[in-house]
Structures are given as structure tokens and as C-alpha cells.
Design a protein around this motif. Sequence first.
Motif, PDB file in Angstrom:
ATOM      1  N   ILE A  48      -4.935   7.777 -27.291  1.00  0.00           N
ATOM      2  CA  ILE A  48      -3.495   8.031 -27.230  1.00  0.00           C
ATOM      3  C   ILE A  48      -2.945   8.343 -28.621  1.00  0.00           C
ATOM      4  O   ILE A  48      -3.179   7.581 -29.564  1.00  0.00           O
ATOM      5  N   LYS A  49      -2.181   9.433 -28.744  1.00  0.00           N
ATOM      6  CA  LYS A  49      -1.603   9.788 -30.047  1.00  0.00           C
ATOM      7  C   LYS A  49      -0.633   8.729 -30.544  1.00  0.00           C
ATOM      8  O   LYS A  49      -0.718   8.277 -31.671  1.00  0.00           O
ATOM      9  N   ASP A  50       0.315   8.322 -29.717  1.00  0.00           N
ATOM     10  CA  ASP A  50       1.323   7.344 -30.115  1.00  0.00           C
ATOM     11  C   ASP A  50       0.971   5.987 -29.508  1.00  0.00           C
ATOM     12  O   ASP A  50       1.479   5.595 -28.460  1.00  0.00           O
ATOM     13  N   ASP A  51       0.094   5.268 -30.188  1.00  0.00           N
ATOM     14  CA  ASP A  51      -0.409   4.002 -29.657  1.00  0.00           C
ATOM     15  C   ASP A  51       0.679   2.927 -29.560  1.00  0.00           C
ATOM     16  O   ASP A  51       0.664   2.113 -28.637  1.00  0.00           O
ATOM     17  N   LYS A  52       1.638   2.928 -30.460  1.00  0.00           N
ATOM     18  CA  LYS A  52       2.730   1.944 -30.381  1.00  0.00           C
ATOM     19  C   LYS A  52       3.579   2.201 -29.126  1.00  0.00           C
ATOM     20  O   LYS A  52       3.947   1.263 -28.414  1.00  0.00           O
ATOM     21  N   PHE A  53       3.873   3.466 -28.835  1.00  0.00           N
ATOM     22  CA  PHE A  53       4.619   3.799 -27.618  1.00  0.00           C
ATOM     23  C   PHE A  53       3.828   3.385 -26.378  1.00  0.00           C
ATOM     24  O   PHE A  53       4.392   2.890 -25.404  1.00  0.00           O
ATOM     25  N   PHE A  54       2.523   3.583 -26.403  1.00  0.00           N
ATOM     26  CA  PHE A  54       1.649   3.190 -25.297  1.00  0.00           C
ATOM     27  C   PHE A  54       1.805   1.695 -24.993  1.00  0.00           C
ATOM     28  O   PHE A  54       1.980   1.292 -23.845  1.00  0.00           O
ATOM     29  N   ILE A  55       1.778   0.870 -26.034  1.00  0.00           N
ATOM     30  CA  ILE A  55       1.927  -0.573 -25.836  1.00  0.00           C
ATOM     31  C   ILE A  55       3.341  -0.899 -25.363  1.00  0.00           C
ATOM     32  O   ILE A  55       3.539  -1.732 -24.479  1.00  0.00           O
ATOM     33  N   LYS A  56       4.342  -0.233 -25.921  1.00  0.00           N
ATOM     34  CA  LYS A  56       5.716  -0.468 -25.484  1.00  0.00           C
ATOM     35  C   LYS A  56       5.894  -0.110 -24.006  1.00  0.00           C
ATOM     36  O   LYS A  56       6.635  -0.776 -23.283  1.00  0.00           O
ATOM     37  N   GLU A  57       5.227   0.934 -23.543  1.00  0.00           N
ATOM     38  CA  GLU A  57       5.290   1.300 -22.120  1.00  0.00           C
ATOM     39  C   GLU A  57       4.653   0.222 -21.256  1.00  0.00           C
ATOM     40  O   GLU A  57       5.154  -0.102 -20.184  1.00  0.00           O
ATOM     41  N   GLN A  58       3.551  -0.327 -21.705  1.00  0.00           N
ATOM     42  CA  GLN A  58       2.935  -1.414 -20.952  1.00  0.00           C
ATOM     43  C   GLN A  58       3.851  -2.629 -20.908  1.00  0.00           C
ATOM     44  O   GLN A  58       3.985  -3.275 -19.870  1.00  0.00           O
ATOM     45  N   LEU A  59       4.498  -2.922 -22.034  1.00  0.00           N
ATOM     46  CA  LEU A  59       5.466  -4.016 -22.056  1.00  0.00           C
ATOM     47  C   LEU A  59       6.654  -3.721 -21.144  1.00  0.00           C
ATOM     48  O   LEU A  59       7.170  -4.612 -20.464  1.00  0.00           O
TER      49      LEU A  59
END
Length: 176
Positions: A61-72
Motif C-alpha cells: 500500500i502506498k499510503d500505509d498510514k491511511f490504510f491503518i486509519k481505514e481499518q480503525l
Amino acid sequence: MAANYKKFRECYGSDIFNDWQKKELTKYCKKTEYKKIKGRRLPYQSNQFDLVFSMDVIEHIKDDKFFIKEQLRVCRPGGEIIIGTPNYWRITNIFLLLLGRLKYPRNMGPDSYGDCIHLREYKMKELMSLVIKAGGGDIKIYPCWIGILCLSLGIERFPKIFNNYCHFWLIKFTKI
């Protein structure tokens, strides 16, 4: 585990591809549902799930922080998120580093979808920092060796000095 064992009432899957592992999920779930991801956001409402799980995804994933925020976002308050990802310092990578061949993005070879590209892999502290910055709490990281937790070997813990060289990380955290 028996093939007809149903631990979860419902399981939902999503991916950027049309296919998914429904056959595998039906072993553990009474009801399964799949939604294809269009764009960056997960195709689910906020605060919907008690458990959000991803394996071998975040390194692509390019934007790994956004990926985690989406999971949250899709996890209910107090729910858990589990992410599995390769360890940057695993032993095979150390050899590549010594040979000057460990570079990212890294083509891991072809799979059924085409070339498998890792944009990055994580050191333990980087992974923890990423989850903290995204807003995750109560973080636990479990080192896995050759695809298994040390608990599966009957060992409570490998000596801590070896943790940084495990093959794979499982990180578990909660939505506060």
C-alpha cells in the motif's frame, strides 16, 4: 479444527480484485460477504466490525498510514485490528542487504495477479510508530518464524534478542 466448525457469525472480505477466499472463510463463518474495493476507502460503514484482519497487504500500500486509519474507521470502539506483514530484518533480507541487493520497491516475483511488489517492509519500531501515529492503542507485536508463532512450537517466547530477525510480524492493536 473440524471443517464444519463455525466460530464467527459473519465474515466480510474485501480486495481490489474480484476473487477472494470464500471457500476458506465458509469453514469458520456462518455467513460470508465480499465487497470489491473501489478507490482507497474500505467499502464498509464506520464502527462496523469487532475484528479487522489483513495479512500480507500493508507492504503493498502506498499510503500505509491511511490504510491503518481505514481499518480503525471500520472497527468498533474497543475492537481489534490485526495486521500481518514481513519483517525488514528477516534473515533472508540480511543476506540481500550484505550483497547490496535489498532495495524497495522490490519485486518478489509473479503471483496469480502479476508481479508482487513490496513497496516497503517494516522494522518492529517503524510498525509500532506507524500504528501509534494512526491512532491505534494497546499495541502488541508477535514475531513469527517461518509462518508460525513461537507459541505454536510450545515455546512461550524466543529470547528477545532474536525477535528482530523473525520472518513475519503480527501486530494487534485496538481502536480506542
